[in-house]
Design an enzyme around this catalytic site. Structure first.
Site, PDB file in Angstrom:
ATOM      1  N   LYS A   1     -13.239 -20.617 -16.951  1.00  7.29           N
ATOM      2  CA  LYS A   1     -13.587 -19.221 -17.246  1.00  7.29           C
ATOM      3  C   LYS A   1     -12.852 -18.869 -18.539  1.00  7.29           C
ATOM      4  CE  LYS A   1     -15.567 -15.315 -16.052  1.00  7.29           C
ATOM      5  NZ  LYS A   1     -16.994 -15.096 -16.266  1.00  7.29           N
TER       6      LYS A   1
ATOM      7  N   ASP B   1     -19.294 -18.773 -13.571  1.00 12.65           N
ATOM      8  CA  ASP B   1     -20.391 -17.945 -13.039  1.00 12.65           C
ATOM      9  C   ASP B   1     -21.741 -18.567 -13.376  1.00 12.65           C
ATOM     10  OD1 ASP B   1     -19.523 -17.447 -15.617  1.00 12.65           O
ATOM     11  OD2 ASP B   1     -19.993 -15.320 -15.610  1.00 12.65           O
TER      12      ASP B   1
ATOM     13  N   ASP C   1     -18.490 -26.248  -1.880  1.00 11.27           N
ATOM     14  CA  ASP C   1     -19.197 -25.764  -0.684  1.00 11.27           C
ATOM     15  C   ASP C   1     -20.630 -25.353  -1.040  1.00 11.27           C
ATOM     16  OD1 ASP C   1     -17.157 -26.243   1.026  1.00 11.27           O
ATOM     17  OD2 ASP C   1     -16.908 -24.171   1.709  1.00 11.27           O
TER      18      ASP C   1
ATOM     19  N   ASP D   1     -13.163 -25.409  -5.005  1.00  6.69           N
ATOM     20  CA  ASP D   1     -13.271 -25.052  -3.587  1.00  6.69           C
ATOM     21  C   ASP D   1     -14.625 -24.372  -3.339  1.00  6.69           C
ATOM     22  OD1 ASP D   1     -12.632 -24.500  -0.989  1.00  6.69           O
ATOM     23  OD2 ASP D   1     -11.131 -22.967  -1.421  1.00  6.69           O
TER      24      ASP D   1
ATOM     25  N   TYR E   1      -3.914 -21.399  -6.072  1.00  2.00           N
ATOM     26  CA  TYR E   1      -3.532 -21.593  -4.667  1.00  2.00           C
ATOM     27  C   TYR E   1      -2.058 -21.968  -4.526  1.00  2.00           C
ATOM     28  CZ  TYR E   1      -8.525 -21.581  -3.425  1.00  2.00           C
ATOM     29  OH  TYR E   1      -9.844 -21.237  -3.244  1.00  2.00           O
TER      30      TYR E   1
END
Ligand code: NAD
Length: 358
Positions: free
Chosen positions: A192, A224, A252, A248, A143
């Site tokens: 990852k 994942d 959620d 992020d 980001y």
């Protein structure tokens, strides 16, 4: 006995309604435990855009930086959607995080036993209650990395770079391990690393930090798989440590698993005790000004402030217990009520929490 200066950014929509209630809870805690909380209202977000033409006036930022902590309601709403991206109310949050050096975002995903039916996951999987803490890196990674457009072999392309320094990984890992020491002493670091070099670096630094925490059980998981495991067997997690983008998304997902956004608090921390505390929810323009908002996420946000900025653990526990007792006694705002249950207003819900505190 201690004195604390709290900057209050009530903000927009339901922000002022819920923050008013968490202030009442802090005042009550102050009177029970002999602390003084000095509140200063600070203008930021859409309200600031309307009044002074910018979402984070310099004087507001200065007040926040001079405080012991910042309590935020919510900012934004449809009224300001037409503003250019860099002038939108939500930019006030980014400005505050940057100026305060807040690199860690702590988001608990909690299911209260009285509300286990609210989870979209079957009760035999979720169990009677759940308590996961997601520690997300907040100021680095993709980001904030290099970005742009360029011509590639197949024509125009866009890119965003994921880059993490050792310092950034080390400090967020320390935050996660320290938090885990106060909990069940388990950390799952999510990356990852099977594909990304930054993920391999992340994993190696986290392993190194873990050497200073021999009591902590550390596991690593690919993102994942983590997304699946959160649904398949969420009880395995205690503290989840992860990058900005993965955090992020996963936070959620974890919030959805709990089934009630109006109950979840969050904290943003840096290397000092100055932190910013805000409910996970936004300004909820659809219910603003109607006394329908659930104040519990803001009340639990205040409890996090006591724990993480002021080291008032007993007082934080007292608030969390009062909320638990209030829910156990059947008190419900509209968002968590089932058919036939009496619906309390924002203020009435807080009155009940105050009774249980007393
Ligand atoms: P939202 O969280 O405001 O609302 C989503 C849904 O949850 C709505 O139906 C709302 O009524 C409900 N809800 C939220 N909080 C509740 C509460 N305490 N009690 C009962 N119900 C509650 O998300 P959104 O609608 O996507 O965003 C609205 C505005 O808030 C947008 O402008 C967004 O940018 C902003 N926002 C701000 C923050 C923040 O200030 N930290 C965070 C997220 C979104």
């Amino acid at each position: 006995m201690a004195d604390f200066k709290i900057a209050v950014v009530s903000g927009d929509g339901i922000g002022p309604e819920v923050t008013r209630e968490s202030r009442r809870v802090l005042e009550k805690i102050g009177s029970i435990y002999n602390h003084t909380f000095e509140f200063t209202e600070v203008l930021a977000g859409g309200a600031a855009l309307d009044q002074v033409g910018e979402c984070l006036p310099k004087s507001s930022l200065e007040t926040c930086l001079a405080s012991d902590s910042v309590l935020l309601g919510a900012v934004g709403g449809p009224k300001w959607e037409g503003y250019p991206g860099d002038q939108r109310p939500e930019m006030a949050l980014l400005g505050l995080r940057k100026a305060m050096g807040l690199f860690a975002n702590l988001r608990p995903a909690i299911i209260h036993p009285a509300l286990s039916d609210a989870s979209p996951i079957k009760t035999n999987i979720i169990g009677k209650s759940l308590d996961i803490l997601i520690v997300r890196e907040l100021t680095g990674g993709i980001y904030f990395g290099e970005r742009g457009r360029r011509m590639g072999a197949l024509g125009e392309e866009a890119y965003d770079v994921e880059a993490y320094s050792e310092t950034e990984i080390r400090r967020i890992a320390v935050t996660a391990f320290e938090a885990a020491m106060k909990r069940k002493k388990r950390v799952t670091s999510i990356d990852k690393s099977n594909v990304m070099e930054s993920g391999r670096f992340w994993r190696s630094i986290v392993k190194d930090v873990a050497k200073n925490y021999p009591e902590i059980e550390l596991n690593h998981m690919f993102v994942d798989n983590a997304a699946m495991q959160l649904i398949k067997s969420p009880q395995q997690f205690d503290v989840i440590l992860t990058t900005n983008m993965f955090g992020d998304i996963l936070s959620d997902e974890a919030a959805m698993i709990t089934g009630s956004i109006g109950l979840l608090p969050s904290a943003s921390l840096g290397s000092s005790t100055l932190g910013m505390y805000e409910p996970v929810h936004g300004s909820a323009p659809d219910i603003a000004g109607q006394q329908k908002a659930n104040p519990i996420s803001s009340i639990l946000t205040a409890a996090m402030m006591l724990r993480y900025s002021f080291a008032l653990n007993e007082e934080a526990d007292a608030i969390e217990r009062a909320v638990e007792d209030t829910l156990n006694s059947g008190c419900r705002t509209e968002d968590i009520a089932t058919e036939g249950e009496t619906v309390l207003t924002t203020k009435q819900m807080c009155d009940e929490v105050l009774k249980h505190l007393g």
